[in-house]
Design a protein around this motif. Structure first.
Motif, mmCIF file in Angstrom:
data_model
loop_
_atom_site.group_PDB
_atom_site.id
_atom_site.type_symbol
_atom_site.label_atom_id
_atom_site.label_comp_id
_atom_site.label_asym_id
_atom_site.label_seq_id
_atom_site.Cartn_x
_atom_site.Cartn_y
_atom_site.Cartn_z
ATOM 1 N N ALA A 103 1.203 9.135 -5.222
ATOM 2 C CA ALA A 103 2.372 9.065 -4.338
ATOM 3 C C ALA A 103 1.944 8.690 -2.922
ATOM 4 O O ALA A 103 2.591 7.867 -2.259
ATOM 5 C CB ALA A 103 3.116 10.393 -4.340
ATOM 6 N N ILE A 104 0.855 9.292 -2.441
ATOM 7 C CA ILE A 104 0.369 8.963 -1.096
ATOM 8 C C ILE A 104 -0.087 7.510 -1.045
ATOM 9 O O ILE A 104 0.175 6.793 -0.064
ATOM 10 C CB ILE A 104 -0.778 9.918 -0.701
ATOM 11 N N ILE A 105 -0.746 7.050 -2.090
ATOM 12 C CA ILE A 105 -1.161 5.644 -2.146
ATOM 13 C C ILE A 105 0.057 4.727 -2.155
ATOM 14 O O ILE A 105 0.073 3.677 -1.496
ATOM 15 C CB ILE A 105 -2.041 5.397 -3.385
ATOM 16 N N ALA A 106 1.105 5.121 -2.872
ATOM 17 C CA ALA A 106 2.337 4.334 -2.881
ATOM 18 C C ALA A 106 2.943 4.253 -1.484
ATOM 19 O O ALA A 106 3.412 3.191 -1.055
ATOM 20 C CB ALA A 106 3.345 4.938 -3.864
ATOM 21 N N SER A 107 2.927 5.364 -0.754
ATOM 22 C CA SER A 107 3.437 5.362 0.614
ATOM 23 C C SER A 107 2.636 4.404 1.485
ATOM 24 O O SER A 107 3.199 3.607 2.246
ATOM 25 C CB SER A 107 3.380 6.784 1.195
ATOM 26 N N ASP A 108 1.311 4.446 1.351
ATOM 27 C CA ASP A 108 0.459 3.524 2.104
ATOM 28 C C ASP A 108 0.755 2.077 1.711
ATOM 29 O O ASP A 108 0.790 1.181 2.576
ATOM 30 C CB ASP A 108 -1.014 3.830 1.836
ATOM 31 N N GLY A 109 0.973 1.850 0.418
ATOM 32 C CA GLY A 109 1.274 0.502 -0.047
ATOM 33 C C GLY A 109 2.569 -0.029 0.532
ATOM 34 O O GLY A 109 2.665 -1.202 0.921
ATOM 35 N N LEU A 110 3.563 0.842 0.613
ATOM 36 C CA LEU A 110 4.845 0.444 1.196
ATOM 37 C C LEU A 110 4.682 0.057 2.665
ATOM 38 O O LEU A 110 5.265 -0.934 3.128
ATOM 39 C CB LEU A 110 5.851 1.583 1.057
#
Length: 280
Positions: A103-110
């Protein structure tokens, strides 16, 4: 209604295209789960409408509009982790679906995808960077220096919610190549809309049912978060009246702008009025 739908559809199509280009596929699935699971798309709609209201081509604002929606969604991923909220927009929150790390990686990706969309314009980069500083300060204020009165709450709402609304409107004005005064006035309009939106959100958390709202209710009280209702000890009617006053101030700011496209301006007016009566 078709007028708004056409602009939202353009934003939605560009959002889908951005997500489709994300690599690897696992990250694309995760960011897609966050962004494409619904949402009101208020901020990107503001960006497009402001651009058009000022005589710009709405197509010129779409990338900025998508970018600010990605930033907003990135912040929601982190909010849900902090709040341990398992549901977002009626679907599992990113951390509940994939785990905290992904989830944190997804936030960074966004955020990465968002800044790629802003990178072509120096003013856009500055606008969003300043908004993210405000957003971060608002998140910190909520966690470690919780407001205890209305003045402190309003400062929190201005940073945590108003900042991205302001950025959305300013990005729309920048896309229309507006002057600094107009950019500022549109930002003031949207910031106040955002604050009114947050105030109403707090009221709904207190009084709405989960099925209508699409997320758990009573969460502010459960997490001992500084809800507007809790901080001020106002009744629902009094809290709604305060939100409406903020909406009225937004309309006053909008009235100071020379905006040639009256149809877009009318929708911006309707938005300021809608955020204080919405039920979800």
């Amino acid at each position: 209604m078709e007028y708004l739908e056409a602009r939202r559809d353009r934003v939605e199509s560009r959002l889908q295209a951005v997500i489709d280009d994300v690599e690897p596929d696992e990250l694309a699935d995760q960011v897609g789960h966050v962004v494409l699971s619904g949402g009101k798309r208020v901020r990107p709609t503001v960006a497009v409408l402001v651009c058009e209201a000022l005589g710009g081509d709405p197509a010129d604002a779409v990338d900025f509009a998508v970018g600010i929606e990605l930033v907003h969604n990135a912040s929601l991923v982190i909010d849900d982790i902090i709040d341990e909220s398992e549901v977002r927009r009626g679907t599992p929150a990113a951390w509940a679906a994939y785990g905290h790390g992904p989830a944190i990686i997804a936030s960074d990706g966004l955020l990465g995808e968002a800044f790629a969309l802003f990178s072509s314009d120096e003013r856009a980069m500055q606008t969003v960077s300043e908004a993210m500083v405000e957003l971060g300060e608002g998140e910190a204020m909520e966690l470690v220096a919780q407001p205890t009165n209305e003045t402190e709450y309003m400062e929190l709402a201005r940073r945590k919610t108003g900042a991205l609304f302001r950025a959305a409107a300013e990005l729309g004005a920048i896309a229309a190549d507006a002057d600094a005064y107009t950019v500022e006035a549109m930002g003031e309009y949207a910031q106040r809309v955002g604050v009114a939106f947050q105030m109403r959100d707090d009221v709904l958390d207190d009084v709405a049912d989960e099925e209508t709202l699409g997320k758990p209710t009573g969460h502010d009280a459960e997490m001992e978060r500084p809800s507007f209702v809790e901080v001020t000890d106002l009744t629902t009617e009094e809290a709604n009246a305060k939100a409406r006053a903020e909406s009225d101030a937004a309309l006053e700011a909008l009235d100071t702008v020379d905006a040639p496209n009256s149809q877009s301006v009318e929708y911006l007016r309707e938005l300021a009025e809608f955020v204080v009566v919405r039920e979800r």
